[in-house]
Design a protein around this motif. Sequence first.
Motif, PDB file in Angstrom:
ATOM      1  N   THR A  79       0.858  -1.185   0.000  1.00  0.00           N
ATOM      2  CA  THR A  79       0.000   0.000   0.000  1.00  0.00           C
ATOM      3  C   THR A  79       0.894   1.235   0.000  1.00  0.00           C
ATOM      4  OG1 THR A  79      -0.098   0.051   2.419  1.00  0.00           O
ATOM      5  CG2 THR A  79      -1.844  -1.171   1.277  1.00  0.00           C
ATOM      6  N   PRO A  92      -3.138   0.078  -3.589  1.00  0.00           N
ATOM      7  CA  PRO A  92      -4.143   0.826  -2.834  1.00  0.00           C
ATOM      8  C   PRO A  92      -3.489   2.012  -2.126  1.00  0.00           C
ATOM      9  CG  PRO A  92      -4.191  -1.522  -2.271  1.00  0.00           C
ATOM     10  CD  PRO A  92      -2.964  -1.278  -3.079  1.00  0.00           C
ATOM     11  N   ILE A 107      -8.408   2.563   3.135  1.00  0.00           N
ATOM     12  CA  ILE A 107      -8.139   2.713   1.701  1.00  0.00           C
ATOM     13  C   ILE A 107      -9.007   3.838   1.146  1.00  0.00           C
ATOM     14  CG2 ILE A 107      -8.195   1.574  -0.546  1.00  0.00           C
ATOM     15  CD1 ILE A 107      -7.896  -1.103   0.980  1.00  0.00           C
ATOM     16  N   VAL A 153      -6.994   4.066  -5.369  1.00  0.00           N
ATOM     17  CA  VAL A 153      -6.038   3.155  -6.000  1.00  0.00           C
ATOM     18  C   VAL A 153      -5.243   3.981  -6.999  1.00  0.00           C
ATOM     19  CG1 VAL A 153      -5.764   1.091  -7.421  1.00  0.00           C
ATOM     20  CG2 VAL A 153      -7.588   1.182  -5.730  1.00  0.00           C
ATOM     21  N   VAL A 172     -12.682   2.680  -5.383  1.00  0.00           N
ATOM     22  CA  VAL A 172     -12.026   1.443  -4.970  1.00  0.00           C
ATOM     23  C   VAL A 172     -12.978   0.290  -5.262  1.00  0.00           C
ATOM     24  CG1 VAL A 172     -10.993   0.173  -3.053  1.00  0.00           C
ATOM     25  CG2 VAL A 172     -10.780   2.670  -3.152  1.00  0.00           C
ATOM     26  N   GLU A 187     -13.921  -3.307  -4.719  1.00  0.00           N
ATOM     27  CA  GLU A 187     -13.645  -4.319  -3.693  1.00  0.00           C
ATOM     28  C   GLU A 187     -14.478  -5.564  -3.928  1.00  0.00           C
ATOM     29  OE1 GLU A 187     -14.217  -2.928   0.300  1.00  0.00           O
ATOM     30  OE2 GLU A 187     -13.217  -1.033  -0.087  1.00  0.00           O
ATOM     31  N   ARG A 238      -7.159  -4.265 -11.098  1.00  0.00           N
ATOM     32  CA  ARG A 238      -6.962  -4.802  -9.750  1.00  0.00           C
ATOM     33  C   ARG A 238      -8.225  -4.629  -8.929  1.00  0.00           C
ATOM     34  NH1 ARG A 238      -4.080  -1.013 -11.287  1.00  0.00           N
ATOM     35  NH2 ARG A 238      -2.256  -2.294 -11.579  1.00  0.00           N
ATOM     36  N   ILE A 268      -9.523  -5.010  -4.859  1.00  0.00           N
ATOM     37  CA  ILE A 268      -9.114  -5.124  -3.467  1.00  0.00           C
ATOM     38  C   ILE A 268     -10.010  -6.162  -2.783  1.00  0.00           C
ATOM     39  CG2 ILE A 268      -8.770  -3.850  -1.306  1.00  0.00           C
ATOM     40  CD1 ILE A 268      -7.082  -2.860  -3.774  1.00  0.00           C
ATOM     41  N   THR A 295     -11.430  -7.785   0.580  1.00  0.00           N
ATOM     42  CA  THR A 295     -11.629  -7.381   1.973  1.00  0.00           C
ATOM     43  C   THR A 295     -12.457  -8.410   2.733  1.00  0.00           C
ATOM     44  OG1 THR A 295     -13.612  -6.115   1.425  1.00  0.00           O
ATOM     45  CG2 THR A 295     -11.524  -4.912   1.436  1.00  0.00           C
ATOM     46  N   LEU A 328      -8.532  -4.976   4.726  1.00  0.00           N
ATOM     47  CA  LEU A 328      -7.755  -5.415   3.575  1.00  0.00           C
ATOM     48  C   LEU A 328      -7.188  -6.808   3.810  1.00  0.00           C
ATOM     49  CD1 LEU A 328      -6.341  -4.791   0.842  1.00  0.00           C
ATOM     50  CD2 LEU A 328      -4.477  -3.776   2.179  1.00  0.00           C
ATOM     51  N   ILE A 336      -5.180  -8.656  -2.734  1.00  0.00           N
ATOM     52  CA  ILE A 336      -5.462  -7.977  -3.992  1.00  0.00           C
ATOM     53  C   ILE A 336      -5.408  -9.016  -5.107  1.00  0.00           C
ATOM     54  CG2 ILE A 336      -3.051  -7.345  -4.424  1.00  0.00           C
ATOM     55  CD1 ILE A 336      -4.111  -4.642  -5.527  1.00  0.00           C
TER      56      ILE A 336
END
Length: 157
Positions: A30, A53, A61, A64, A112, A114, A135, A137, A139, A144, A147
Amino acid sequence: MAFPLHYLGSRMGSQAKLLAKDVMRRDVITVPATMDLWSLARLFSEKGISGAPVINGGKGIVGVVSQADLIRNINALAQTTFAQSAFYENSDPEPGPKRPMLRARDIMSPVVIECDENTPVDELSRIMLKNKVHRIIVTRKGRLMGIVTTMDLLRIV
């Protein structure tokens, strides 16, 4: 890369699927929102990554940032008369007020994308295509966990 048994079962006709947690990278790099572009470029080069991130202290976060963001902004800066001063702190070649150095927060995407760690891989690819991102993320309860990148998905093909 070794695949979990539930994935191997899917290859033999079972309903099990490969999930985000099976392909994600857990050692996520990160970057702080305050990281300058020069340091960001160096980090991407040294770690061999194309994005990360962006975190902002207690807020978690906040975005990105990618190589494309970095290149786009460096190219834009190179076309301005104050390019050097905006990129390198306190190095304005011409007299006048200093311009602030650009930081990760200035060039990142605040969106972001996710997913939960139990999201099937085929869904991840659909999400990437729909949102035009490389990409996602991963969670768990807002925390987090990892990825998944397009390269991670290509490795399983």
